[in-house]
Design an enzyme around this catalytic site. Structure first.
Site, PDB file in Angstrom:
ATOM      1  N   ASP A  89       0.873  -1.353   0.058  1.00  0.00           N
ATOM      2  CA  ASP A  89      -0.112   0.103   0.158  1.00  0.00           C
ATOM      3  C   ASP A  89       0.804   1.239   0.012  1.00  0.00           C
ATOM      4  O   ASP A  89       1.947   1.093   0.519  1.00  0.00           O
ATOM      5  CB  ASP A  89      -0.968  -0.027   1.267  1.00  0.00           C
ATOM      6  CG  ASP A  89      -1.823  -1.287   1.283  1.00  0.00           C
ATOM      7  OD1 ASP A  89      -2.254  -1.730  -0.061  1.00  0.00           O
ATOM      8  OD2 ASP A  89      -2.140  -1.415   2.537  1.00  0.00           O
TER       9      ASP A  89
HETATM   10  N1  URA Z   1      -1.232  -5.875   3.731  1.00  0.00           N
HETATM   11  C1  URA Z   1      -1.580  -4.516   3.764  1.00  0.00           C
HETATM   12  O1  URA Z   1      -2.790  -4.370   4.413  1.00  0.00           O
HETATM   13  N2  URA Z   1      -0.848  -3.665   3.186  1.00  0.00           N
HETATM   14  C2  URA Z   1       0.065  -3.874   2.740  1.00  0.00           C
HETATM   15  O2  URA Z   1       0.755  -3.225   1.946  1.00  0.00           O
HETATM   16  C3  URA Z   1       0.597  -5.247   2.484  1.00  0.00           C
HETATM   17  C4  URA Z   1       0.031  -6.205   3.254  1.00  0.00           C
END
Ligand code: URA
Length: 237
Positions: free
Chosen positions: A105
């Site tokens: 993310d």
């Molecule tokens: N899980 C998440 O919620 N975000 C990420 O970036 C990676 C795994």
């Protein structure tokens, strides 16, 4: 062995026409000797310098990036989101076709493999492939052994049921009501870690990936820094 103008355009981040001009202008050397002929042949074992910068003529390149917050790692831009992409951090390498293996993310930091080897990318991210990924999460709330038990059973989401995950509580601050934990998952669904914590009523406020398979984030890399993987590291991914 290949023509020097072709090598420069494949690996030096310049067009074929620019390569020819740079050669003509004496800005290219091979093993210490200036080369002006675009048809000159060179290969992997030669030291090619373009304006003093070493050109690496390997077809596939593999990097470990400590992803900084605020960068997107998807190849598609979200409409209205002008955030930089992690690939922008590699601009000066002049390598074509680089992409991040999997996604983090925008606000997640930590280990991201970046390569131009499509086969490796596919191998690590194809749905049937379960590579363990470990994250460090700071969450709002007080984590307890009950949460550990819930994670070990997995969770039911609208579109899938998650496999058992390992939750390890590292720190609990009863005063501020924040906890820090390490969580290992074997899938990689959208926002998976954040959604798992939400299932137990905790909001993730910081998330950092610290390992993927047997590759650990090199903690000497500051956010935004990257390094090339060694041949052994690539073999063991
Ligand atoms: N899980 C998440 O919620 N975000 C990420 O970036 C990676 C795994």
């Amino acid at each position: 062995m290949d023509r020097i103008d072709k090598l420069l355009s494949n690996y030096g981040g310049v067009s074929r026409a620019e390569a020819k001009n740079l050669l003509k202008a004496g800005r290219v050397s091979v093993n210490g000797t200036p080369v002006r002929d675009p048809a000159f042949k060179a290969g992997e074992s030669d030291e090619i310098l373009l304006e003093g910068k070493k050109i690496i003529t390997k077809k596939y390149r593999y990097f470990m990036l400590n992803k900084p917050a605020g960068y997107i790692s998807s190849t598609e831009k979200e409409p209205g989101d002008d955030s930089p992409n992690v690939i922008d951090l590699f601009k000066e390498e002049g390598i074509k076709g680089l992409f991040p293996v999997g996604r983090l993310d925008k606000d997640t930091t930590g280990l991201l493999i970046v390569t131009n080897d499509g086969e490796l990318g596919h191998r690590l991210t194809s749905p049937g492939k379960h590579v363990d990924k470990t994250y460090e999460a700071k969450v709002k709330g007080i984590l307890t052994q009950e949460h550990v038990a819930s994670f070990s059973k997995g969770f039911d989401f609208k579109e899938f049921s998650s496999a058992p995950a390992v939750l390890e509580i590292l720190k609990v601050n009863e005063t501020t009501e924040y906890s820090v934990a390490r969580v290992t998952i074997s899938e990689g669904k959208f926002h998976q870690v954040k959604r798992m914590f939400l299932k137990v009523g905790c909001e993730v406020v910081e998330l950092k990936r610290i390992s993927m398979g047997n590759m650990k984030l090199d903690e000497s890399l500051k956010p935004g820094e990257y390094r090339e993987l060694s041949e052994d590291e690539v073999k063991n991914i």
